[in-house]
Scaffold this active site. Structure first.
Site, PDB file in Angstrom:
ATOM      1  N   GLN A 214      -4.153  -1.552   9.759  1.00 40.46           N
ATOM      2  CA  GLN A 214      -4.076  -2.880   9.145  1.00 40.46           C
ATOM      3  C   GLN A 214      -4.671  -3.928  10.091  1.00 40.46           C
ATOM      4  O   GLN A 214      -4.268  -4.030  11.255  1.00 40.46           O
ATOM      5  CB  GLN A 214      -2.606  -3.219   8.824  1.00 40.46           C
TER       6      GLN A 214
ATOM      7  N   LYS B  75       0.843  -1.205   0.000  1.00 38.17           N
ATOM      8  CA  LYS B  75       0.000   0.000   0.000  1.00 38.17           C
ATOM      9  C   LYS B  75       0.875   1.250   0.000  1.00 38.17           C
ATOM     10  O   LYS B  75       0.605   2.222  -0.717  1.00 38.17           O
ATOM     11  CB  LYS B  75      -0.932  -0.010   1.227  1.00 38.17           C
TER      12      LYS B  75
ATOM     13  N   ASP C 259     -10.637   3.270   4.351  1.00 36.03           N
ATOM     14  CA  ASP C 259     -10.925   1.839   4.228  1.00 36.03           C
ATOM     15  C   ASP C 259     -12.438   1.581   4.213  1.00 36.03           C
ATOM     16  O   ASP C 259     -12.877   0.490   3.862  1.00 36.03           O
ATOM     17  CB  ASP C 259     -10.303   1.089   5.427  1.00 36.03           C
TER      18      ASP C 259
END
Ligand code: NAP
Length: 296
Positions: free
Chosen positions: A97, A53, A120
């Site tokens: 994460q 990412k 997200d």
């Protein structure tokens, strides 16, 4: 034989367009979009995901801020970090994460992320906006699946779709998005009777498999000419490849003989997920720029 839905190639095209858009945005506002990545502990798979990412951020021209915390980080310390990132105007998106170490309450951590930085799309209010078809960040894997369908000219209107798996990050939002796109959706899960699952798949024009079990959907169930979106990423080993290889949730070869379109694993949904994260991060920076512009 089916056509491949090449998520890798599409993701590259999307990232190239985002790179241009970012250059224009930076030139006109002086603001560099910035994604903060938060990694707690040393899970090797999570480290790989975060690294890729951050590499995408760099390639597109974003800044990225990486916060690597030890596995014994407390809930209070993590919430405090999220608070600091929320308050920092140079940070536009925050990605925590997952999975987090067991002693941490992931829901409370996600709740702590400012809605405007929830790139997200996992915040309950982002999920609520998605369910109600209101503006907000759509979580990246479901958004990537919808974009893959759209860019491939595969319109879900009036189609019978089956989604296997109802997780908050994949199955449930995909079922909602397909519903919004006017498909007729059947959502299956671990308590769906196998016979019902088979009947639903056999009758489906669009199959989305997000279970996490290698080869879970037999290729023989796939309807001729249908669209198969395989979200599963499973590592399997065999004597020829002791380090393992990645396979999806659908038996690829027999399914590919029947489907009209199918995503490969790897190279299908996975790259689209990162492309959508980058797209959401640029959008967050653009929205922040608009909201910080003084009105006359
Ligand atoms: P998850 O949270 O473990 O959810 C799995 C879902 O599958 C659950 O809803 C579960 O049902 C359902 N399920 C389990 N056994 C089943 C059965 N026998 N029949 C029908 N449904 C069954 O997993 P996830 O996070 O959604 O991820 C699913 C897969 O997608 C994994 O392989 C993951 O690695 C992959 N993934 C890929 C990407 C990408 O970017 N390509 C992104 C995210 C995830 P219950 O709800 O009843 O337990």
């Amino acid at each position: 034989m089916s056509a491949l839905l090449d998520g890798k190639a599409l993701a590259e095209r999307i990232k190239a367009a985002l790179t241009e858009e970012t250059q224009e945005f930076v030139a006109s506002t002086g603001i560099q979009p910035c994604l903060a990545t938060v990694l707690v502990g040393e899970d090797p798979a999570s480290e790989v995901y975060v690294r890729s990412k951050r590499a995408s951020c760099a390639a597109i021209g974003f800044a990225s801020r990486h916060c690597a915390l030890p596995s014994d980080t407390t809930q209070e310390a993590l919430v405090a970090l999220i608070g600091a990132l929320n308050a920092d105007p140079a940070v536009h998106g925050i990605l925590v994460q997952l999975p987090l170490p067991r002693h941490l309450d992931a829901d409370a951590i996600i709740d702590a992320i400012a809605l405007a930085k929830d790139v997200d799309g996992f915040h309950p209010r982002s999920m609520g906006n998605l369910a109600l078809k209101k503006a907000g960040f759509v979580s990246c894997t479901p958004a990537g699946i919808m974009r893959l369908l759209e860019e491939s000219g595969l319109d879900p209107v009036g189609k019978r779709a089956v989604v296997i798996g109802r997780s908050a990050i994949v199955g449930l939002p995909v079922a909602l998005l397909l519903t919004h796109a006017h498909a007729t959706v059947t959502l299956c899960h671990s308590l769906t009777a196998r016979a019902d699952l088979e009947a639903a798949v056999r009758g489906a024009d669009i199959v989305v498999a997000a279970v996490g079990v290698p080869g879970f959907v037999p290729g023989a169930w796939i309807k001729e000419g249908s669209v198969v979106i395989d979200v599963g990423i499973n590592r399997v080993t065999d004597p020829e490849r002791p380090k393992g290889r990645l396979v999806g949730d659908v038996e690829f070869e027999p399914a590919a003989l029947r489907a009209g379109w199918i995503t490969p694993v790897p190279g299908g949904v996975g790259p689209m997920t990162i492309a959508m994260l980058m797209s959401n991060t640029l959008l967050a920076a653009q929205r922040a720029a608009v909201s910080s512009t003084p009105s006359r």
